[in-house]
Design an enzyme around this catalytic site. Structure first.
Site, short mmCIF file in Angstrom:
data_model
loop_
_atom_site.label_atom_id
_atom_site.label_comp_id
_atom_site.label_asym_id
_atom_site.label_seq_id
_atom_site.Cartn_x
_atom_site.Cartn_y
_atom_site.Cartn_z
N HIS A 201 -7.79 9.51 -1.18
CA HIS A 201 -7.06 9.38 0.09
C HIS A 201 -7.78 10.04 1.27
O HIS A 201 -7.71 9.56 2.40
CB HIS A 201 -5.67 10.03 -0.07
CG HIS A 201 -4.65 9.57 0.91
ND1 HIS A 201 -3.32 9.48 0.62
CD2 HIS A 201 -4.76 9.15 2.20
CE1 HIS A 201 -2.66 9.04 1.68
NE2 HIS A 201 -3.52 8.84 2.65
N TYR B 153 2.67 9.86 0.16
CA TYR B 153 3.79 9.27 0.89
C TYR B 153 5.15 9.57 0.23
O TYR B 153 6.19 9.30 0.82
CB TYR B 153 3.65 7.74 1.00
CG TYR B 153 2.41 7.22 1.66
CD1 TYR B 153 1.54 8.04 2.36
CD2 TYR B 153 2.10 5.85 1.59
CE1 TYR B 153 0.39 7.53 2.96
CE2 TYR B 153 0.96 5.34 2.19
CZ TYR B 153 0.10 6.20 2.86
OH TYR B 153 -1.03 5.67 3.45
N ASP C 31 0.84 -1.20 0.00
CA ASP C 31 0.00 0.00 0.00
C ASP C 31 0.88 1.25 0.00
O ASP C 31 1.70 1.45 0.90
CB ASP C 31 -0.86 -0.02 1.26
CG ASP C 31 -1.81 1.16 1.32
OD1 ASP C 31 -2.96 1.02 0.88
OD2 ASP C 31 -1.40 2.23 1.80
N LYS D 137 -3.04 6.10 -4.00
CA LYS D 137 -4.15 6.99 -3.62
C LYS D 137 -3.93 8.39 -4.18
O LYS D 137 -2.79 8.83 -4.32
CB LYS D 137 -4.25 7.10 -2.09
CG LYS D 137 -4.10 5.79 -1.36
CD LYS D 137 -4.29 5.93 0.14
CE LYS D 137 -3.91 4.64 0.84
NZ LYS D 137 -2.48 4.49 1.12
#
Ligand code: A2P
Length: 284
Positions: A115, A53, A48, A82
Site C-alpha cells: 500500500h 480501509y 478496490d 493491499k
C-alpha cells in the site's frame, strides 16, 4: 466501444477491468456493503479495497452475496486489496495477507498491493525493507492465491529497487487528479510495462469545481466527474472513483461513449495542482 467490463492485460497476462470502484474512507459497515453492492449492480466488475480501509469484510461479503445470488461468477469480478505500511517486511506481510484473506472471505485475490513504500524519511534501510516486503508478495503470488501483485504510492526511486526482482510489479496505484498527473512516475511505469491506477481520481471531490473542467463539462454535455475520469482513461490510467451514492456510482460509470479531443486533453494537463491531497510517499 469499451465498457466497464473491458479488460487491459497486465505484464503477467492477468487482465484488469479498465475502470474500478474505490472504497477508501467507507468505514461504516452498512455503507461499505451497500456501496459495493450498488457498484456491482451498476456493472462495475473491479473493486478496490485495503486492510487500511477497515472494510475488507463488508466488501468481500457484498461480492460473495452478489455471486451467490447468481449475478456473476467469481472470475468476472476483479478484486484488489493491499498490505499496510505497518506490516512492512517479509514475515509481517505474509501474516497480514492471511488476515486479509480471512476478513474478505474469498478464495483468491486478483491483485495484492504494497500500500505504501518504506521511505528514507523513516527507514535508513528503506530499499531493503521494500525488497523484503516484495519477497513475501512474490511468494504469495507464486502460491496462486493472488493473480497479480503490485505496489501503491511507489515513486520512481521506490520502484527502481524492485525492478531487479523475479517478478516485476504489475500495477502501481498512485494519486492522480487534474493538476496532479505525476508524469515522472506514470512515464516510468508505462515505459516498464507497469499499469497505473489512480486513487482519488476526483481529488476526493475537490477537483469538481475547477472552471476549466466545468467549461469542458458544458462543451461535452457531461458532468465534471465524467470529464475527469475520461481524461485519466485517455492517459491509459485505470481510475478508481469512490462514492457511497448510487446515482453518482452510476454517473461515474458512464464514461465510455465520448472522447476528449487532444486539445482538450492538453487543457486538462495544463491545470495547476488543485485537488491533490498533499500526501507524499516520502514524508508520511
Ligand atoms: P460521495 O461518496 O458522497 O458520492 P475520489 O474518488 O477522488 O476519492 O472522490 C470521492 C469523493 O467525491 C467523495 O466525497 C464522493 O462523495 C465524491 N463523488 C464521487 N463521485 C462524484 C460525482 N460523480 N459527483 C460529485 N461528487 C462525487
Amino acid at each position: 466501444m469499451n465498457t466497464l467490463t473491458t479488460r487491459i492485460k497486465l505484464n503477467n497476462g492477468t487482465a484488469i477491468p479498465c475502470l474500478g470502484f474505490g472504497t477508501y474512507k467507507i468505514k461504516d459497515s452498512a455503507e461499505a456493503y451497500n456501496s459495493v453492492r450498488s457498484a456491482l449492480e451498476a456493472g462495475y466488475r473491479h473493486i478496490d479495497t485495503a486492510a487500511f480501509y477497515e472494510n475488507e469484510k463488508e466488501v468481500g461479503q457484498a461480492i460473495n452475496d452478489f455471486i451467490n445470488a447468481g449475478n456473476a461468477k467469481r472470475e468476472d469480478i476483479f478484486v484488489t486489496s493491499k498490505v499496510w505500511k505497518t506490516e512492512a517486511g517479509y514475515e509481517k506481510t505474509l501474516a497480514a495477507f492471511e488476515k486479509t484473506m480471512e476478513r474478505i472471505g474469498l478464495e483468491y485475490l486478483d491483485l495484492y498491493l504494497i500500500h505504501w513504500p518504506a521511505s528514507y524519511a523513516f527507514d535508513d534501510d528503506w530499499e531493503n525493507t521494500n525488497r523484503s516486503t516484495w519477497k513475501a508478495m512474490t511468494e504469495i503470488y507464486n502460491s496462486g492465491r493472488v493473480k497479480a501483485i503490485g505496489v501503491s504510492n511507489f515513486l520512481t526511486h521506490h520502484l527502481k529497487a524492485l525492478m531487479e526482482s523475479d517478478v516485476i510489479p504489475a500495477v502501481d496505484q498512485i494519486e492522480i487528479n487534474p493538476g496532479f498527473l505525476q508524469e515522472d512516475t506514470v512515464n516510468f511505469c508505462q515505459e516498464n510495462g507497469i499499469l497505473v491506477e489512480a486513487w482519488s481520481p476526483l481529488g476526493r471531490g475537490k477537483s469538481l469545481d475547477h472552471p476549466v473542467l466545468k467549461e469542458l463539462a458544458e462543451k461535452y454535455g457531461r458532468t465534471v466527474a465524467q470529464i475527469i475520469l475520461r481524461w485519466e482513461m485517455q492517459h491509459d490510467v485505470v481510475p478508481l472513483p469512490k462514492s457511497v451514492n448510487p446515482s453518482r456510482i452510476s454517473e461515474n460509470s458512464k464514461v465510455f461513449d465520448f472522447e476528449l479531443s487532444d486539445e482538450d486533453m492538453k487543457k486538462i494537463d495544463a491545470i495547476e495542482p488543485y485537488g491533490n491531497s498533499g500526501h507524499s510517499p516520502d514524508q508520511a
